[in-house]
Write an enzyme that holds these catalytic residues in place. Structure first.
Site, PDB file in Angstrom:
ATOM      1  N   CYS A  30      71.245  64.913  20.776  1.00  0.00           N
ATOM      2  CA  CYS A  30      72.045  66.013  21.322  1.00  0.00           C
ATOM      3  C   CYS A  30      70.901  67.008  21.615  1.00  0.00           C
ATOM      4  CB  CYS A  30      73.215  66.447  20.358  1.00  0.00           C
ATOM      5  SG  CYS A  30      73.456  68.198  20.264  1.00  0.00           S
ATOM      6  N   CYS A  33      71.621  70.435  20.034  1.00  0.00           N
ATOM      7  CA  CYS A  33      71.299  70.684  18.750  1.00  0.00           C
ATOM      8  C   CYS A  33      69.934  70.854  18.492  1.00  0.00           C
ATOM      9  CB  CYS A  33      71.718  69.171  18.118  1.00  0.00           C
ATOM     10  SG  CYS A  33      73.400  68.832  18.386  1.00  0.00           S
TER      11      CYS A  33
END
Length: 105
Positions: A30, A33
């Site tokens: 991600c 993230c």
């Protein structure tokens, strides 16, 4: 420093903490993230000793992600006395996070 922890149980981790625990639910694939990692370091530094930051890889612990209804990544959940007290989805700046979290600490 945010710790990537192996723990016997998430409930134990929350129960053993003497201060609120900010959990970063993330995944290695991600992008946003990855952007949160240095931001969380800053937040941790600014709120030194007031909370504990823990990162949880949702691919490794899918049961935790579903238990806390994590649908978007990254999602930060602040736990106080073992209960979710605040939930923040998506990328925020360190300043925004500190503002959001400070009243709860």
């Amino acid at each position: 420093m945010a710790t990537k922890q192996q723990f016997t149980s998430f409930a134990d981790l929350l129960a053993q903490s003497d201060r609120p625990v900010l959990v970063d639910f993330y995944a290695t694939w991600c992008g946003p993230c990855q952007m949160m990692a240095p931001i969380l370091e800053q937040v941790n530094t600014q709120l030194q000793g007031q909370l504990k930051v823990v990162k949880i890889d949702t691919d490794r612990y899918p049961q935790l992600a579903s238990q806390y209804q994590i649908h978007a990544l990254p999602t930060l959940v602040l736990f106080k006395q073992g209960q979710p007290a605040q939930r923040i989805e998506g990328v925020r700046t360190a300043e925004q996070l500190v503002q959001d979290l400070k009243p709860l600490l």
